[in-house]
Design a protein around this motif. Structure first.
Motif, short mmCIF file in Angstrom:
data_model
loop_
_atom_site.label_atom_id
_atom_site.label_comp_id
_atom_site.label_asym_id
_atom_site.label_seq_id
_atom_site.Cartn_x
_atom_site.Cartn_y
_atom_site.Cartn_z
N CYS A 229 -2.60 -14.34 -1.67
CA CYS A 229 -1.65 -13.21 -1.76
C CYS A 229 -1.74 -12.57 -3.15
N LEU A 230 -1.92 -13.40 -4.17
CA LEU A 230 -1.99 -12.86 -5.53
C LEU A 230 -3.18 -11.93 -5.68
N VAL A 231 -4.35 -12.36 -5.17
CA VAL A 231 -5.55 -11.54 -5.38
C VAL A 231 -5.45 -10.24 -4.60
N GLU A 232 -4.81 -10.26 -3.43
CA GLU A 232 -4.62 -9.02 -2.67
C GLU A 232 -3.61 -8.12 -3.37
N ALA A 233 -2.53 -8.70 -3.87
CA ALA A 233 -1.48 -7.89 -4.52
C ALA A 233 -2.02 -7.27 -5.80
N VAL A 234 -2.83 -8.03 -6.55
CA VAL A 234 -3.42 -7.48 -7.79
C VAL A 234 -4.29 -6.28 -7.42
N ARG A 235 -4.97 -6.39 -6.30
CA ARG A 235 -5.84 -5.28 -5.87
C ARG A 235 -5.02 -4.02 -5.62
N TYR A 236 -3.78 -4.18 -5.16
CA TYR A 236 -2.93 -3.00 -4.92
C TYR A 236 -2.24 -2.52 -6.19
N ILE B 110 -0.37 -4.80 -8.51
CA ILE B 110 0.76 -5.61 -8.96
C ILE B 110 0.39 -6.33 -10.26
N ASP B 111 1.39 -6.47 -11.17
CA ASP B 111 1.12 -7.06 -12.49
C ASP B 111 1.73 -8.44 -12.69
N GLU C 111 0.83 -1.21 0.00
CA GLU C 111 0.00 0.00 0.00
C GLU C 111 0.87 1.26 0.00
N GLN C 112 2.05 1.17 0.66
CA GLN C 112 2.93 2.33 0.74
C GLN C 112 3.76 2.50 -0.54
N THR C 113 4.01 1.37 -1.22
CA THR C 113 5.01 1.41 -2.31
C THR C 113 4.38 1.55 -3.69
N VAL C 114 3.37 0.73 -3.99
CA VAL C 114 2.85 0.66 -5.35
C VAL C 114 2.38 2.02 -5.88
N PRO C 115 1.66 2.80 -5.09
CA PRO C 115 1.17 4.09 -5.64
C PRO C 115 2.28 5.05 -6.05
N LEU C 116 3.52 4.81 -5.57
CA LEU C 116 4.64 5.71 -5.92
C LEU C 116 5.28 5.30 -7.25
N LEU C 117 4.91 4.12 -7.74
CA LEU C 117 5.52 3.63 -8.98
C LEU C 117 4.69 4.11 -10.18
N GLU D 2 2.34 4.57 -13.20
CA GLU D 2 1.18 3.77 -13.64
C GLU D 2 1.51 3.00 -14.92
N ASN D 3 2.33 3.61 -15.79
CA ASN D 3 2.52 3.03 -17.13
C ASN D 3 3.71 2.08 -17.19
N LYS D 4 4.14 1.58 -16.01
CA LYS D 4 5.25 0.63 -16.02
C LYS D 4 4.86 -0.60 -15.18
N PRO D 5 5.37 -1.78 -15.55
CA PRO D 5 4.99 -3.00 -14.85
C PRO D 5 5.57 -3.07 -13.45
N ARG D 6 4.77 -3.71 -12.55
CA ARG D 6 5.22 -3.93 -11.18
C ARG D 6 5.27 -5.43 -10.95
N TYR D 7 6.39 -5.90 -10.41
CA TYR D 7 6.64 -7.33 -10.24
C TYR D 7 6.89 -7.60 -8.78
N LEU D 8 5.94 -8.32 -8.12
CA LEU D 8 6.10 -8.66 -6.71
C LEU D 8 6.87 -9.97 -6.62
N MET D 9 8.10 -9.91 -6.14
CA MET D 9 9.02 -11.03 -6.23
C MET D 9 8.75 -12.10 -5.18
N GLY D 10 8.62 -13.36 -5.69
CA GLY D 10 8.51 -14.48 -4.77
C GLY D 10 7.12 -14.71 -4.21
N VAL D 11 6.11 -14.09 -4.85
CA VAL D 11 4.74 -14.28 -4.34
C VAL D 11 3.89 -14.91 -5.43
N GLY D 12 3.06 -15.88 -5.28
CA GLY D 12 2.86 -16.52 -3.98
C GLY D 12 1.61 -17.35 -4.06
N THR D 13 0.95 -17.48 -2.98
CA THR D 13 -0.28 -18.27 -2.90
C THR D 13 -1.44 -17.44 -3.46
#
Ligand code: PK2
Ligand code: ZN
Length: 378
Positions: free
Chosen positions: A262-269, A271-272, A240-246, A248-259
Motif C-alpha cells: 500500500c505504501l509503494v502504491e500511495a507514494v506513486r500517487y 503521498i508523503d 487518484e481522485q483526491t491527491v491531485p487536488l491538493l 503540490e507544495n504541501k505534505p499529504r498524510y495517508l492516515m492509518g496506512v499501511g503495509t
C-alpha cells in the motif's frame, strides 16, 4: 513522461498503457520546530506516549523522524493538562524528534461504544472506565495544544465503510465545518494544523471535500476515511481522485496506512507521510515483516533456524540474534522477544520509505515499485 520509456525490454502496447501511469511520486523535506525531515516517511505509532516495547533512544537509532501519539487516549489518561504541566509531550516521553497527534476522531468512532454525533461534536463512553465523554473540534484542538505536538489534526469523523451516499455527504460537510472550527480554535503558533479529507468511497464527495479544505488553506492535509476495510483498488481510486487536488507544495498524510504494498502504491500517487499500528501490533504476536512478505518467527519451522530474520537487514535484531533465539523468547513469553520483533518491523518500514525516497531521487521509482511488488506477496 512515461518512466518506462528507455526500458531495455519493450513492453507490449497495452501493458505499457496500463503500467506506464504518470507517477506523482515525490521526495520532500518537512520543516518542523523539532527538525527537518525527509519524505516519504513512515511514522511509528505511540498510542499512549510510548511506541510499545521500544525506547526513544532505539527509535532514534533506527531512523525514526516523526512519531505519532493520540489525543483520545491521552485525554482520557493521564489527561492533557497533566502532560502540559510536565512540559509537553516531547519532555514527558523524552523524544526530541517530531511528534504528530491524531485528533481522536478515528478512535472515538473505532474504540469506545459510540453514543452519538451531533453538529457540536461526539459523545462517547470511555473504553477505560465506561464514563461518558465528549469531544468537539474546540476540545480536541485545546487538548492537542496542551500536548504540544509539532503537527496536529483537525477533529473529523472517519466515515465507516460501507456508508450510504447521503450519510457520507452529510458527514463530510460536517467534517469541513469542524475543520473550520478547528482552525479558529487553533491559537498556538509554530504548530501545524492539518485538515483531513473525507468523502467516503464517493469520487464526487472526495473532490468536494478536498476542494473545500484547500480553500480553507491548511499547511498540510491528511487523507482520512481510508484503510477502513475497503478493497485496496477502491482506496487507490480515492487517492487518484483526491491527491491531485491538493497543493503540490504541501505534505499529504495517508492516515492509518499501511503495509509495504500500500505504501509503494500511495507514494506513486503522491503521498508523503504514513502511520500504521500494523508493524508494532503484528510484532507482538511474533510476525516479522520482510520484503518477501510476513515471516511468523514463532512457527516451529524456525526452532533450529540460526539465521537472522533477514540477512540483509541492518536492524539490532538481525545484526545480533537468530530466528531460533527470537522464537525461543516468544515461546517463553520473554518481553525481549517482543522488543526484537518490534525493532525489526519498525526498522523494516523506516528503511523501506528511505529506499523509496532514494529511488525517487534517482528517478527510478517506477522500476523500484515493479521489482518490489513482484517479490512481495501481500
Ligand atoms: C487503520 N486505518 C485507519 N486509521 C485511521 C485514522 C487513525 C490514524 N492513526 C492514528 C494513530 C492510531 C494509533 C494511536 C496513535 C494515532 C484516522 N484518523 C482520523 N482522525 N481520521 C480518519 O479518517 C482516519 C482514518 C483511518 N484509517
Ligand atoms: Zn531486522
Amino acid at each position: 513522461t512515461c518512466a518506462f520509456a528507455g526500458q531495455k525490454k519493450v513492453l507490449a502496447a497495452y501493458e505499457e498503457a496500463v503500467k506506464c501511469g504518470y507517477s506523482g511520486a515525490r521526495a520532500g523535506r518537512l520543516h518542523t520546530p523539532h527538525g527537518v525531515f525527509d519524505t516519504p516517511m513512515f511514522m511509528p505509532v505511540g498510542t499512549q506516549a510510548t511506541v510499545k516495547a521500544v525506547s526513544p533512544r532505539e527509535l532514534k537509532e533506527m531512523g525514526a523522524q516523526i512519531i505519532l501519539s493520540n489525543t483520545y487516549h491521552l485525554y482520557l489518561r493521564p489527561g492533557t493538562e497533566l502532560v502540559a504541566e510536565a512540559g509537553g509531550l516531547h519532555r514527558f516521553m523524552d523524544w526530541d524528534g517530531g511528534i504528530l497527534t491524531d485528533s481522536g476522531g478515528f478512535q472515538v468512532f473505532s474504540l469506545g461504544p459510540l453514543r452519538k454525533i451531533t453538529e457540536e461534536g461526539a459523545a462517547f463512553r470511555s473504553h477505560i472506565d465506561g464514563s461518558t465523554q465528549f469531544l468537539s473540534p474546540e476540545i480536541a484542538i485545546k487538548a492537542q495544544m496542551n500536548l504540544g505536538a509539532d503537527i496536529i489534526m483537525a477533529f473529523d469523523e472517519c466515515i465507516p465503510y460501507p456508508a450510504e451516499y447521503q450519510y457520507a455527504k452529510l458527514s463530510t460537510e460536517r467534517t469541513t465545518r469542524w475543520a473550520e472550527r478547528s482552525q479558529k480554535a487553533h491559537t498556538r503558533s509554530g504548530q501545524a494544523l492539518f485538515a483531513i479529507v473525507q468523502g467516503g468511497m464517493y469520487q464526487d464527495l472526495r473532490r468536494v471535500s478536498a476542494n473545500d479544505l484547500v480553500s480553507l488553506d491548511f499547511p498540510g492535509y491528511g487523507i482520512g476515511g481510508l484503510s477502513v476495510g475497503e478493497p485496496k483498488p477502491v482506496m487507490y481510486e480515492m487517492l487518484e481522485q483526491t491527491v491531485p487536488l491538493l497543493p503540490e507544495n504541501k505534505p499529504r498524510y495517508l492516515m492509518g496506512v499501511g503495509t509495504p504494498d500500500c505504501l509503494v502504491e500511495a507514494v506513486r500517487y503522491g503521498i508523503d507521510m504514513f502511520d500504521c499500528v500494523f508493524p508494532t501490533r503484528v510484532a507482538r504476536n511474533g510476525t516479522a515483516m520482510t520484503k518477501s512478505g510476513r515471516l511468523v518467527v514463532k512457527n516451529a519451522a524456525y526452532a533450529k533456524d540460526f539465521l537472522p530474520i533477514d540477512e540483509n537487514c541492518g536492524c539490532y535484531a538481525c545484526q545480533n540474534f537468530s530466528r531460533a533465539y527470537i522464537r525461543h523468547l516468544l515461546k517463553a513469553d520473554e518481553i525481549f522477544g517482543l522488543r526484537l520483533t518490534t525493532i525489526h518491523n519498525l526498522y523494516f518500514l523506516l528503511d523501506f520509505t528511505k529506499k523509496m525516497r532514494q529511488a525517487i531521487l534517482e528517478d527510478r521509482f517506477l522500476s523500484f515499485r515493479e521489482e518490489f511488488l513482484a517479490q512481495y506477496c501481500k
